[in-house]
Scaffold this active site. Structure first.
Site, PDB file in Angstrom:
ATOM      1  N   LEU A 297     -14.069 -17.471  -0.391  1.00 24.52           N
ATOM      2  CA  LEU A 297     -13.434 -17.563  -1.535  1.00 24.52           C
ATOM      3  C   LEU A 297     -12.863 -15.873  -1.923  1.00 24.52           C
ATOM      4  CD1 LEU A 297     -15.538 -19.668  -3.814  1.00 24.52           C
ATOM      5  CD2 LEU A 297     -12.973 -19.774  -3.506  1.00 24.52           C
ATOM      6  N   SER A 298     -13.698 -14.917  -1.562  1.00 25.08           N
ATOM      7  CA  SER A 298     -13.297 -13.482  -1.880  1.00 25.08           C
ATOM      8  C   SER A 298     -12.063 -13.112  -1.087  1.00 25.08           C
ATOM      9  CB  SER A 298     -14.320 -12.511  -1.303  1.00 25.08           C
ATOM     10  OG  SER A 298     -15.533 -12.943  -2.094  1.00 25.08           O
ATOM     11  N   GLU A 299     -11.811 -13.791   0.299  1.00 25.31           N
ATOM     12  CA  GLU A 299     -10.684 -13.672   0.959  1.00 25.31           C
ATOM     13  C   GLU A 299     -10.361 -15.101   1.702  1.00 25.31           C
ATOM     14  OE1 GLU A 299      -8.312 -10.788   4.564  1.00 25.31           O
ATOM     15  OE2 GLU A 299     -10.615 -10.285   3.739  1.00 25.31           O
ATOM     16  N   ALA A 300      -9.418 -15.755   1.447  1.00 26.93           N
ATOM     17  CA  ALA A 300      -9.237 -17.016   1.871  1.00 26.93           C
ATOM     18  C   ALA A 300      -8.754 -16.948   3.238  1.00 26.93           C
ATOM     19  CB  ALA A 300      -7.870 -17.752   1.226  1.00 26.93           C
TER      20      ALA A 300
END
Length: 566
Positions: free
Chosen positions: A282-285
């Site tokens: 979620l923080s980086e897809a």
């Protein structure tokens, strides 16, 4: 006399196990019995907005609970599933899932009330209760496996080389041994943390690092075959790690895994899954990688799904404002990936909390303090400096917040496996790094309430518009309409349309007696509709009276429109 001396020596060595005192459990976290009572109490005072039931039992017979949130018939509404406690060492995920449910039920916000009126939220806070119970046991160690006896080293014996509490503190940390062949050195940023020596920087190893215990079965390995059999988050079907310690004899061999996957299979209204656990997409897809999608076995997000992942990732970062997430790649056989690749649901995962970077200047600790995380040396931290090292970051944050009892000072011991060498016990205490005192979770829980509310508000919303009935004479009527996805997300994943575990989008014209469709398909099935996409439908109907046009599926909800044949 020599035999007597040896006997006395080993009695004195092992007597700590007999005299060990229970270490304090992680601050304010709850065991399974307390959690069960909490969930039942929450449901009982929810004014019919929540219900709790067991979806299965662990190997030891502990219930795996699902808390269903929402007003009205749960199965008739689109749903989100929030899952936690699959990795038994991640207590914070369980706590955050329950607190999130409590905040949703107690909120007076119109947007949250609307979510509970129009959506169903399933909260499964603890999938691996047998593993998590180790946090509250007399001897505490980070455990990911359930209660199954296993032979991880394949020597024909079960659980014959467990951890040993060598310093009598009731918890398992690590042992460092001075050795010229060692690979580890104290970190220059915080000497409590051991990192791998970097030859490119002129560093040579100083320590051998092993888990706290002895080589009971004399096979050259320490504590490789103890309690904690099958790791639930290694036992799912996607990218299953065959012949790996902790993964089990076959995929989904455990009752905990089967309970969760059975629930997912029996709940076609689940549109997406949010997992609290030690994996973060979620923080980086994850990015689209065409090479991974053209193989016979797909191992990467399909292009349209990758676009959705980027959209949801931006939403997550905007709603939570959580920065500097550590790298948490997916492990093999985990649930979050199985939910997408094999069950076709959009699947998002986050630890929910990690030690934030602190700008407060903290002097590097001398080597008299504690060190690395209590995991086997094969997974110990590589040589990284400053806040890039998760242990350094956590200890800096703990110091800034005045936390004590998060690490154990190195204590010299006489270790029978390393005679005539300096051996010391120490390290981060079990559960410390991923599970802060509960009071530190409250702010992050509220941020995730905002994210879940925003995500639910962007889910697909089917409407039937521009309905028209035109008489053509001789009892014939042309019926036209448009079905549109008013939501900001597609009606399902692109991969879900391939794996066939999710329902198709369905448009159906329901007829009464003496009515028939002369032209056009009465029932139309199709793949996902993109956000804002419109589908035109036309029917030539013979008869009179009323017909009903339905559109949608379990993941979007089914909309109806009655039409008078004029």
């Amino acid at each position: 006399m020599k035999h007597l001396f040896r006997t006395v020596f080993f009695i004195s060595l092992w007597s700590p196990l007999l005299r060990a005192q229970p270490a304090p459990a992680p601050p304010d976290y709850q065991n399974h019995a307390q959690l069960s009572a909490r969930l039942k109490a929450l449901a009982s005072r929810s004014d019919n907005a929540a219900a709790v039931e067991s979806i299965g039992k662990s190997l030891s017979g502990n219930d795996i609970w699902v808390l269903t949130l929402g007003r009205g018939k749960a199965t008739a509404k689109p749903a989100l599933a929030i899952v936690a406690g699959i990795d038994g060492s991640h207590l914070a995920g369980t706590e955050m899932a329950v607190e999130l449910a409590e905040k949703l039920l107690s909120s007076t916000s119109d947007s949250i009330r609307r979510v509970l009126d129009t959506k169903t939220i399933y909260v499964i806070p603890l999938v691996s209760p047998d593993a998590q119970a180790q946090a509250f046991a007399k001897l505490r160690f980070e455990r990911t496996g359930n209660a199954r006896d296993t032979d991880d080293d394949r020597d024909g014996h079960l659980n014959e080389d467990p951890f040993d509490d060598l310093n009598r503190d009731g918890q398992i940390t690590q042992v460092r041994v001075e050795d010229p062949t060692g690979q580890y050195v104290p970190s220059k940023d915080d000497a409590r943390v051991l990192v791998k020596a970097d030859p490119a920087k002129g560093e040579t190893g100083r320590y051998v690092l092993v888990s706290e215990g002895t080589d009971t079965d004399k096979d050259g390995q320490h504590n490789e075959d103890g309690e904690g059999g099958v790791a639930i988050d290694k036992n799912f079907t996607f990218d299953y790690p065959f012949f790996t310690p902790g993964s089990g004899e076959m995929p989904v061999s455990e009752p905990e895994n089967r309970a969760l996957l059975d629930f997912l299979a029996k709940s076609p209204n689940i549109y997406a899954v949010l997992t609290f656990g030690p994996y973060n997409n979620l923080s980086e897809a994850p990015r689209f990688d065409r090479a991974k999608t053209t193989k016979r076995i797909i191992t990467g997000l399909l292009e349209k799904d990758a676009t959705v992942g980027e959209q949801v990732s931006k939403l997550y970062n905007a709603q939570t404002s959580l920065k500097d997430a550590p790298a948490m790649p997916a492990t093999k056989g985990n649930f979050a990936q199985t939910a997408y690749y094999h069950h076709g649901r959009f699947s998002f995962s986050t630890p929910g909390w990690w030690a934030p970077k602190t700008t407060a200047a903290t002097p590097a600790r001398r080597d008299s303090s504690a060190t690395a995380k209590p995991t086997p040396p094969a997974t110990a931290t590589a040589a990284k400096g400053g806040d890039d090292n998760e242990d350094v970051r956590f200890l800096k944050w703990a110091d800034a917040n005045g936390l004590t009892n998060v690490y154990v000072n190195w204590t010299p011991i006489d270790h029978p496996d390393f005679p005539n060498r300096r051996a010391e016990v120490g390290g981060l205490v079990p559960f410390a790094r991923q599970n802060p005192p509960v009071r530190f979770l409250a702010d992050n829980v509220q941020k995730h309430v905002q994210f879940v509310t925003a995500l639910a508000g962007r889910m697909p919303r089917i409407e039937i518009v521009n309905v028209r009935s035109e008489s053509l004479g001789s009892g014939l009527h042309r019926v036209t309409a448009q079905v549109v996805n008013r939501g900001l997300l597609p009606t399902g994943s692109e991969l879900g349309d391939r794996v066939r575990w999710v329902p198709k989008m369905k448009v159906e014209l329901k007829l009464a007696d003496k009515q028939s469709v002369v032209s056009g398909r009465r029932i139309m099935l199709r793949g996902p509709m993109a956000a804002g996409e419109t589908m035109d439908v036309t029917f030539l109907v013979s008869g009179s009276g009323r017909v009903t046009l339905e559109a949608g599926n379990a993941m979007t909800g089914v909309q109806q429109q009655e039409i008078n044949l004029k």
